[in-house]
Structures are given as structure tokens and as C-alpha cells.
Design a protein around this motif. Structure first.
Motif, PDB file in Angstrom:
ATOM      1  N   LEU A 187       0.978  -1.480   0.128  1.00  0.00           N
ATOM      2  CA  LEU A 187       0.214  -0.050  -0.001  1.00  0.00           C
ATOM      3  C   LEU A 187       0.982   1.394   0.021  1.00  0.00           C
ATOM      4  O   LEU A 187       0.641   2.198  -0.710  1.00  0.00           O
ATOM      5  N   ARG A 191       0.799   4.106  -3.041  1.00  0.00           N
ATOM      6  CA  ARG A 191       0.652   5.546  -2.606  1.00  0.00           C
ATOM      7  C   ARG A 191       1.849   6.472  -2.688  1.00  0.00           C
ATOM      8  O   ARG A 191       1.565   7.552  -3.181  1.00  0.00           O
ATOM      9  N   ALA A 235      -5.363   0.599   4.796  1.00  0.00           N
ATOM     10  CA  ALA A 235      -6.100   0.253   3.713  1.00  0.00           C
ATOM     11  C   ALA A 235      -7.451   1.294   3.646  1.00  0.00           C
ATOM     12  O   ALA A 235      -8.114   1.841   2.636  1.00  0.00           O
ATOM     13  N   HIS A 238      -6.487   4.434   2.087  1.00  0.00           N
ATOM     14  CA  HIS A 238      -5.747   4.388   0.852  1.00  0.00           C
ATOM     15  C   HIS A 238      -6.749   5.244  -0.325  1.00  0.00           C
ATOM     16  O   HIS A 238      -7.980   5.040  -0.346  1.00  0.00           O
ATOM     17  N   TRP A 243      -5.688   2.372  -6.288  1.00  0.00           N
ATOM     18  CA  TRP A 243      -6.030   0.816  -6.022  1.00  0.00           C
ATOM     19  C   TRP A 243      -5.558  -0.035  -6.996  1.00  0.00           C
ATOM     20  O   TRP A 243      -5.204  -1.149  -7.102  1.00  0.00           O
TER      21      TRP A 243
END
Length: 366
Positions: A187, A191, A235, A238, A243
Motif C-alpha cells: 500500500l 501510494r 487500507a 488508501h 487501488w
């Protein structure tokens, strides 16, 4: 007007008597005519887009909230000598490699004579469209159930063998925690654009598990809570647009990070069963079962070492051919099918047409 209503009511009553006892009375000829007038316009099909993300998430929320979860930590908090036999399954202390799971096929060779399971049947709800954010409520619930089981384990319990060959319960708990950490790294990579991989290699993954498996029960439970909580927090925050960012998965190459939520849900549910704490395939959430049965059957269709058969879940009766699709039809509750295919159950509750032994299913790949 009142007399007419009485006459029509009497006519309807006599018609009903005739339909129930046609041998006693003939249909009343010429005794009035009933006209129903509805002061509404004819229905029309909607022209707008009825399937929206807002509607889907609302329907999914209703589905998830309607599922009654339960946690039965059978064997957790007990020494290995008193754990005994899992209800509805083999003795975990004496299970064969095939019965234990990871890297092994499901049990085969035993004739299936008929289904004895009479439990509730849940509707299949997965249509392949659930995004990562929609899966988070289900993952949170699964994580909390796992924490209940982990907190009940004693130092003696965590040294006892799990359903996975060569792994104790401590190995399983450490593996779940490190799996969560590895997905948190992905993640971050998606990001920020940092070149982080899930793991550097398989050796790193195995080393981290071995190093963490020697800890005491309280340390294992705290580590598990921190790792899973960290992933859930990351998450939830996020960005929606991130995604689909490709990241580096161990053994799977570069794929979108959206897989992180669903794959961690699989790790939590299946490895919760591997802890031998009473969490059986029948306890897996229906939405998870529907999702995994669909993806597992699709994966088996792509393999050339799968015997031909057709899988049929009681909940939707959809034909799922695997192999060449020319073998027997294997039917039963979706959870029983998935438990058998993943090596977490021996096929109890499944039936074959024509009758015979369960096919020899190859190793499950998570």
C-alpha cells in the motif's frame, strides 16, 4: 351498488368453493362479471443506470450485516493433550499431510455415500464486482474473530502443531502477522511510488516466520493485533485512485495493489482454521466462500493436473466445470466444497453423481 357488491362477493366465494371441490359444484354460469379497475399507469422499464456503486455498497452492507458470525475457540486455551477431535473433521493430531492443508491436496479415495449435513444454507452473494473498500467491513469482522481465538491461546497452546505440516500455531500466527505487514508495504508503494516489494524473496518470508515462532503467546497475540490493525488503518485511508497501481507481489509478478484486501481476507479466514481452534469451513463468511469458490474453480480450470469434474454448490446450483469437465458432479454446501478443495476439510457433506470416491484434487495454491 351495495347489492351488486354482495352479489359479486358471493360469486367469488362460490368460485373459490368450486376450485377446492370441483366434484361438488359446477362453475356458476352467468352469475355476474367482476371488473377490476386499477387507477395507475402501466409500469415502464427504467431508463437510467440502476447499477451504481452507491447501490452496490448499500446492498453489500446489508448482506454482511445480516450474517450471524460466531467464534467457537474449541481447543484454544487448552493443552494439546485435551484438545481432542474437531467436530465434523479428522483428528488434527493425527491428520495426514493431505488433510492438513497447505501444499497438499484434499482427502480422496473414500466413497461418499450421501450428505448428512442439515445446517443452514446461505445465498451466494459474490458477483466479482466487489472492490477493496467494500471488502474492508468483512475483513474487520474476520480479524476480530481471529483475535478472540489468539487471545485464548496459552504458551503451551502456541507450541502445539497446527493443521499445516511442520508448523506450530505460533508459526501460523506469525505468518498471518507478516502477511499483513507485507501488504502494508505494498500500500505504501502504491501510494508513494516507493520501489517496495511484498518480500525481497521467499527466503525473507520463511526467515521472518521462523524468527517469530519462538515467542510467547501474549507477544504473538500483540504482534498479530498490531500488524492487522496497521493494515486496516492503511487500507481505509488508501486513495481510491491508487487501488489499481501495480506493485511487486512475491511469486505473482507485478499486479494491482487492489488484491491486498481480498488476499489478506483469505489469509485470515483459512489460517484461522489452521490454528485448530474450532474455526471450520462452515464458519467462513458466506460472501468469502462465494468469492473464493469462484476464484478457486477458475484457477483449477487453468491447470492441467486437475481431474475432470463439475462442482455444484447447493446455494446457487451453478455448474463449475474443472479439468475437462467430463467427470462426476460433486455437489454440496459451498463451504464444504471450498473446504475440500483447499484441503481444510475431508469432503463431509458432499455427494457425487455417479456415486464413488472424491476425485484426487491437486495442491491448493493460495
Amino acid at each position: 351498488m351495495a347489492d351488486r357488491l354482495v352479489d359479486e362477493a358471493e360469486w367469488i366465494r362460490r368460485c373459490a368453493q368450486w376450485s377446492e371441490h370441483p366434484e361438488r359444484e359446477k362453475f356458476p354460469p352467468g352469475e355476474g362479471q367482476v371488473t377490476l379497475t386499477i387507477d395507475e399507469q402501466d409500469p415502464k422499464n427504467p431508463t437510467e443506470d440502476r447499477f451504481t456503486s452507491k447501490r452496490f455498497h448499500k446492498a453489500l452492507s446489508v448482506t454482511l450485516n445480516s450474517v450471524g458470525f460466531r467464534s467457537e475457540p474449541d481447543g484454544c486455551g487448552q493443552g494439546p493433550e485435551t484438545t481432542g477431535r474437531r467436530r465434523g473433521g479428522p483428528n488434527p493430531g493425527r491428520s495426514t499431510a493431505k488433510e492438513r492443508g497447505r501444499g497438499y491436496g484434499a482427502v480422496s479415495g473414500e466413497p461418499v455415500r450421501g450428505r448428512t449435513d442439515t445446517g443452514r444454507r446461505h445465498a451466494m452473494t459474490y458477483d466479482g464486482s466487489a472492490g477493496p473498500a467494500a471488502l474492508l467491513p468483512l475483513l474487520r469482522t474476520s480479524v476480530e474473530r481471529l483475535h478472540v481465538s489468539a487471545r485464548a491461546l496459552t504458551d503451551e497452546d502456541v507450541r502445539a502443531p497446527s493443521l499445516l505440516p511442520g508448523w506450530s500455531r505460533a508459526h501460523v500466527l506469525t505468518h498471518i502477522a507478516r502477511s499483513a505487514d507485507s501488504r502494508s508495504r505494498l500500500l505504501v508503494a502504491a501510494r508513494t511510488g516507493a520501489g517496495l516489494a511484498q518480500y525481497d524473496d521467499e527466503a525473507q518470508r520463511e526467515r521472518e516466520i521462523e524468527e517469530g515462532a519462538g515467542r510467547r503467546a501474549a507477544e504473538l497475540a500483540a504482534d498479530l493485533r498490531g500488524a492487522l490493525g496497521g493494515f486496516l488503518t492503511a487500507a481505509a485511508a488508501h486513495p481510491d485512485a491508487a487501488w489499481e497501481v501495480p506493485v511487486r507481489w512475491l511469486g505473482a509478478g507485478t499486479r494491482p495493489v487492489r488484491r491486498a484486501v481480498g488476499s489478506l481476507l483469505r489469509e485470515v479466514e483459512v489460517h484461522h482454521t489452521d490454528l485448530r481452534c474450532g474455526h471450520r469451513p462452515a464458519d467462513w463468511p458466506p460472501f468469502f466462500v462465494a468469492r473464493e469458490l469462484a476464484t478457486t474453480a477458475a484457477g483449477l480450470r487453468e491447470r492441467d493436473d486437475v481431474p475432470g469434474m463439475v462442482l455444484v454448490a447447493d446455494e446457487d446450483r451453478v455448474l463449475r466445470p474443472v479439468g475437462d469437465g467430463r467427470g462426476p458432479r460433486v455437489s454440496g454446501p459451498a463451504a464444504a466444497l471450498l473446504g475440500w478443495l483447499t484441503g481444510r476439510a475431508g469432503g463431509h457433506g458432499l455427494t457425487l453423481d455417479p456415486p464413488g470416491p472424491l476425485p484426487d484434487v491437486p495442491a491448493w495454491r493460495s
